[in-house]
Design an enzyme around this catalytic site. Sequence first.
Site, PDB file in Angstrom:
ATOM      1  N   TYR A   1       0.866  -1.180   0.000  1.00  0.00           N
ATOM      2  CA  TYR A   1       0.000   0.000   0.000  1.00  0.00           C
ATOM      3  C   TYR A   1       0.900   1.225   0.000  1.00  0.00           C
ATOM      4  CZ  TYR A   1      -3.423   3.415   1.763  1.00  0.00           C
ATOM      5  OH  TYR A   1      -4.237   4.508   1.928  1.00  0.00           O
TER       6      TYR A   1
ATOM      7  N   LYS B   1       5.550   9.101   8.660  1.00  0.00           N
ATOM      8  CA  LYS B   1       5.418   8.578  10.025  1.00  0.00           C
ATOM      9  C   LYS B   1       6.489   9.108  10.984  1.00  0.00           C
ATOM     10  CE  LYS B   1       2.746   4.599   8.472  1.00  0.00           C
ATOM     11  NZ  LYS B   1       1.376   4.870   8.842  1.00  0.00           N
TER      12      LYS B   1
ATOM     13  N   ASP C   1       9.559   2.560  -0.705  1.00  0.00           N
ATOM     14  CA  ASP C   1       8.578   3.260   0.115  1.00  0.00           C
ATOM     15  C   ASP C   1       8.894   2.914   1.574  1.00  0.00           C
ATOM     16  OD1 ASP C   1       6.477   4.215   1.546  1.00  0.00           O
ATOM     17  OD2 ASP C   1       4.909   3.338   0.285  1.00  0.00           O
TER      18      ASP C   1
HETATM   19  N1  HOZ Z   1      -3.582   2.960   6.388  1.00  0.00           N
HETATM   20  C1  HOZ Z   1      -2.992   3.287   7.637  1.00  0.00           C
HETATM   21  C2  HOZ Z   1      -2.048   2.250   8.100  1.00  0.00           C
HETATM   22  N2  HOZ Z   1      -1.436   1.471   7.123  1.00  0.00           N
HETATM   23  C3  HOZ Z   1      -4.050   3.521   8.656  1.00  0.00           C
HETATM   24  C4  HOZ Z   1      -4.056   4.926   9.057  1.00  0.00           C
HETATM   25  C5  HOZ Z   1      -5.059   5.283  10.153  1.00  0.00           C
HETATM   26  O1  HOZ Z   1      -6.142   4.733  10.193  1.00  0.00           O
HETATM   27  O2  HOZ Z   1      -4.721   6.134  10.940  1.00  0.00           O
END
Ligand code: HOZ
Length: 437
Positions: free
Chosen positions: A150, A273, A245
Amino acid sequence: MPSMTSRKLEQSRRLQQRAENLIPGGVNSPVRAFKSVGGDPPFIVRGKGSHVWDADENEYIDYVGSWGPLILGHAAPDVLDAIVSAACNGTSFGASTPSEADLAELVLAAYPSMQKVRFVSSGTEATMSAIRLARAYTKRKYIVKFEGCYHGHSDALLVKAGSGIATLGIPGSAGVPEEFTQFTLALPFNNTHAVEYAFQKFKHQIACVIVEPVVGNMGCVPAADDYLVALRLITEREKAVLIFDEVMTGFRVAYGGAQELYNIRPDLTTLGKIIGGGLPVGAYGGSNEIMNLVAPLGPMYQAGTLSGNPLAMAAGCAMLKRLRDHKSEIYPQIDKLSRELVEGVAAAAKDAGVPLCYNRVGSMFTWFFTAGPVIDWDSASKSNTTAFGNFFRAMLDQGIYLPPSQFEAAFLGTAHTQEDVQQTIAAARLSFAAVKA
Ligand code: HOZ
């Protein structure tokens, strides 16, 4: 499965009902809605160290850590001080501030593959911009990504994606015209032949390969031995851009990320992050040759009102300085504690006769409810998500907060203690018994 404790939920339920009338699903990011695990999402009102508290005053040991950024735990004093003192000078100017170069220096010193870096406000922006840049640099259209990886929610990357797309079990997103993904090739992860085949079939047409070098978004799935080396060799030979990534893995699996851990230099890197210290930051960077194509130096356009926001830069600088100055203690410490946790929980599953395997790289990990091994999306998707949901809720009832999806990595940080880990393993023993009942 009935609740294992008398955890109070009234306030969280009330807040959820209120939010559902105002925000789609009551959430601003889909996995938070607990759709795949069931139960009521606790509304978090504060955090300190490795623990968070919800609106009903339930306390949890947190292994989400804001989905990765909080490697130093909640409300880390250095980071808080930096945010407060930056905020006292104003929150945003839409003009350059000294802290942008401060954070850039820290990032570039840690990632020798980058000579320049551009800050944005999210991982999605970082990957979307890196793809645009790779296309601008190579003057080619096709991109290669991997099933279960992702890279944020930009249109071209929502193809066979992990994270919420995998969690909700949907093939992609409505609202993305097929023409927008016609140049996206989604290949099985950890399969070098598929990459060779794609480069043969689309000779001189593939701009880049984008990969999470340790996947976190189908749960934690490391690259097989030599897989990343193979990606590096193939992309070099084919004059395509290799994008790591490292939004999740950057400053997480090692101070210099997966590229330091595996000693591979990608052409472009995306970060997010941890570099924002818990505030919204993303980044992409690479060699001068590639990065000099970015506007205003070159023709590849990308911009943002809050890019390089001074609060976010200050938080990121404080976080990275702490990690840099203590890296020889921090990374071995969280690796050791994570090993103890992950193996302890796996042993409890074995004792309970629950089929389970795990993947772990340093302080990111996943327990998959399948005998495994899990090496790609095909094997990850064989997990028993009902059993995971039962386990998840039983753990939550005992004050252990895990990612609410089988297909998201969990994280441990410097604030977690031996006591947290032992308490978590003990809770897992009870939870596995409940999963079997
Ligand atoms: N897609 C995010 C983790 N891979 C989740 C982000 C969130 O819900 O804060």
